[in-house]
Enzyme design. Structure first.
Site, short mmCIF file in Angstrom:
data_model
loop_
_atom_site.label_atom_id
_atom_site.label_comp_id
_atom_site.label_asym_id
_atom_site.label_seq_id
_atom_site.Cartn_x
_atom_site.Cartn_y
_atom_site.Cartn_z
CG ASP A 1 3.86 60.00 60.07
OD1 ASP A 1 3.40 58.89 60.39
OD2 ASP A 1 5.08 60.20 59.92
CB VAL A 2 -0.88 56.70 61.29
CG1 VAL A 2 -2.08 56.99 60.40
CG2 VAL A 2 0.10 55.74 60.63
CG ASN B 1 -5.79 50.87 54.11
OD1 ASN B 1 -5.82 49.73 53.66
ND2 ASN B 1 -5.19 51.88 53.47
CE1 TYR C 1 2.55 44.37 55.76
CE2 TYR C 1 2.32 42.04 55.21
CZ TYR C 1 1.82 43.33 55.20
OH TYR C 1 0.59 43.59 54.62
P1 NAP Z 1 -0.10 50.86 49.33
O1 NAP Z 1 -0.75 51.11 48.02
O2 NAP Z 1 1.38 50.87 49.46
O3 NAP Z 1 -0.75 51.86 50.39
C1 NAP Z 1 -0.24 52.00 51.68
C2 NAP Z 1 -0.90 53.21 52.28
O4 NAP Z 1 -0.40 53.38 53.62
C3 NAP Z 1 -0.60 54.49 51.53
O5 NAP Z 1 -1.81 55.14 51.26
C4 NAP Z 1 0.25 55.31 52.49
O6 NAP Z 1 -0.03 56.70 52.47
C5 NAP Z 1 -0.20 54.75 53.82
N1 NAP Z 1 0.82 55.01 54.84
C6 NAP Z 1 2.03 54.43 54.98
N2 NAP Z 1 2.69 54.99 56.02
C7 NAP Z 1 1.85 55.93 56.54
C8 NAP Z 1 1.96 56.84 57.63
N3 NAP Z 1 3.06 56.90 58.40
N4 NAP Z 1 0.92 57.66 57.88
C9 NAP Z 1 -0.21 57.61 57.12
N5 NAP Z 1 -0.36 56.77 56.08
C10 NAP Z 1 0.67 55.95 55.79
O7 NAP Z 1 -0.51 49.42 49.89
P2 NAP Z 1 -1.91 48.65 50.00
O8 NAP Z 1 -1.69 47.33 49.39
O9 NAP Z 1 -3.03 49.49 49.56
O10 NAP Z 1 -1.94 48.44 51.60
C11 NAP Z 1 -3.01 48.90 52.42
C12 NAP Z 1 -3.09 47.98 53.63
O11 NAP Z 1 -3.41 46.66 53.21
C13 NAP Z 1 -1.78 47.87 54.42
O12 NAP Z 1 -2.05 47.87 55.81
C14 NAP Z 1 -1.25 46.51 53.98
O13 NAP Z 1 -0.40 45.96 54.95
C15 NAP Z 1 -2.52 45.74 53.80
N6 NAP Z 1 -2.39 44.55 52.93
C16 NAP Z 1 -2.06 44.65 51.62
C17 NAP Z 1 -1.96 43.50 50.85
C18 NAP Z 1 -1.58 43.53 49.38
O14 NAP Z 1 -1.33 42.46 48.82
N7 NAP Z 1 -1.55 44.65 48.73
C19 NAP Z 1 -2.21 42.26 51.41
C20 NAP Z 1 -2.56 42.18 52.77
C21 NAP Z 1 -2.65 43.35 53.51
P3 NAP Z 1 0.81 57.77 51.58
O15 NAP Z 1 1.00 57.10 50.23
O16 NAP Z 1 -0.05 58.96 51.56
O17 NAP Z 1 2.12 58.01 52.29
#
Ligand code: NAP
Length: 245
Positions: A60-61, A87, A153
């Site tokens: 957990d980060v 990420n 956010y």
């Molecule tokens: P996602 O599929 O919900 O993935 C989020 C990831 O964060 C999951 O792998 C989760 O790990 C991990 N995570 C959350 N809390 C954590 C913790 N306490 N410790 C370790 N890992 C943790 O979302 P995503 O879209 O791929 O997002 C990835 C990044 O891109 C994020 O920083 C997000 O803000 C950014 N982003 C996304 C978008 C978009 O439209 N999707 C746009 C801009 C930026 P587990 O599942 O293993 O818990």
């Protein structure tokens, strides 16, 4: 020797695509996960079958002890850490007046403190002693321009940009670069709560006419980690289809 990368939150979504991209490019890859154990194991098997050097690690980060143990484990396995990709992140849609202190603390803990923990740990244990490294932090367009219903956010994603710029200046004399990738709307679980209608409206607002995919983000991250990007630090690259220009 192969370079080594840690990618936080890499079992699914954008992190998973980054992990695949780096693994197939010959990096030693540590896939960090927190709750998505099955997906992490399945990805590890898939990549290992293809001859990639992969480890998975649950941490957990927000928990510094777990992060330090992960960093020690990666150094013990691969020797050092060349690239860190922060990420892992969470989001939430709420009116500002409905956000509780608990909501805000959770967002700050994962999205800001998480980046602080992994970055400080990797710097102290590997990058600073070797005077070499690349850090790439995943922010969001909403950290650049703000999003209604996503004040918490947006606050944390803007903080990541500020942190990265300051750190880039502090670490440049140590030959370590720090950059940001700020994606637009990308098709992952994070935007899965949006209705079909909302997604259509969003799509119409994007000049390139489509929601981005995870590989679009991975390509920007890979570029920033490449030799070609060696003179780039403190910058924000935004794969967003023109949504923010
Ligand atoms: P996602 O599929 O919900 O993935 C989020 C990831 O964060 C999951 O792998 C989760 O790990 C991990 N995570 C959350 N809390 C954590 C913790 N306490 N410790 C370790 N890992 C943790 O979302 P995503 O879209 O791929 O997002 C990835 C990044 O891109 C994020 O920083 C997000 O803000 C950014 N982003 C996304 C978008 C978009 O439209 N999707 C746009 C801009 C930026 P587990 O599942 O293993 O818990």
């Amino acid at each position: 020797m192969n370079k080594t990368v840690i990618i936080t939150g890499a079992a699914k979504g954008i992190g998973r695509a980054i992990a695949k991209d780096f693994a197939y490019s010959g990096y030693n890859v540590c896939i960090n996960y927190n709750t998505s154990e099955e997906q992490a194991k399945e990805l590890c098997q898939e990549l290992a079958k293809d001859g990639c050097n992969i480890i998975i690690y649950k941490a957990d980060v927000t928990n510094r002890q777990e992060v330090d143990k992960m960093v020690d484990y990666v150094i013990g396995t691969f020797g050092n850490i060349d690239v860190l990709i922060n990420n892992a992140g969470i989001s939430e849609y709420k009116l500002f007046t409905d956000i509780t202190q608990e909501d805000m603390e959770k967002m700050v803990n994962v999205n800001i403190l998480g980046v602080f923990n992994t970055t400080q740990s990797v710097l102290r244990k590997s990058m600073l002693p070797r005077k070499d490294g690349t850090i790439i932090n995943i922010s969001s367009i909403w950290g650049m321009v703000g999003a209604s219903l996503e004040v918490a956010y947006s606050t944390t994603k803007a903080a990541i940009i500020g942190m990265s710029k300051a750190l880039a200046k502090e670490l440049a004399p140590s030959n370590i670069t720090v950059n940001v990738v700020a994606p637009g709307a990308i098709s992952t679980d994070m935007i899965s709560s949006l209705s079909k209608e909302d997604l259509e409206v969003l799509k119409e607002e994007i000049p390139l006419g489509k929601i981005g995919n995870v590989e679009d983000v991975a390509a920007s991250v890979k570029f920033l980690a490449s030799y070609e990007a060696r003179y780039i630090t403190g910058q924000v690259i935004s794969p967003n289809g023109g949504l923010v220009i």
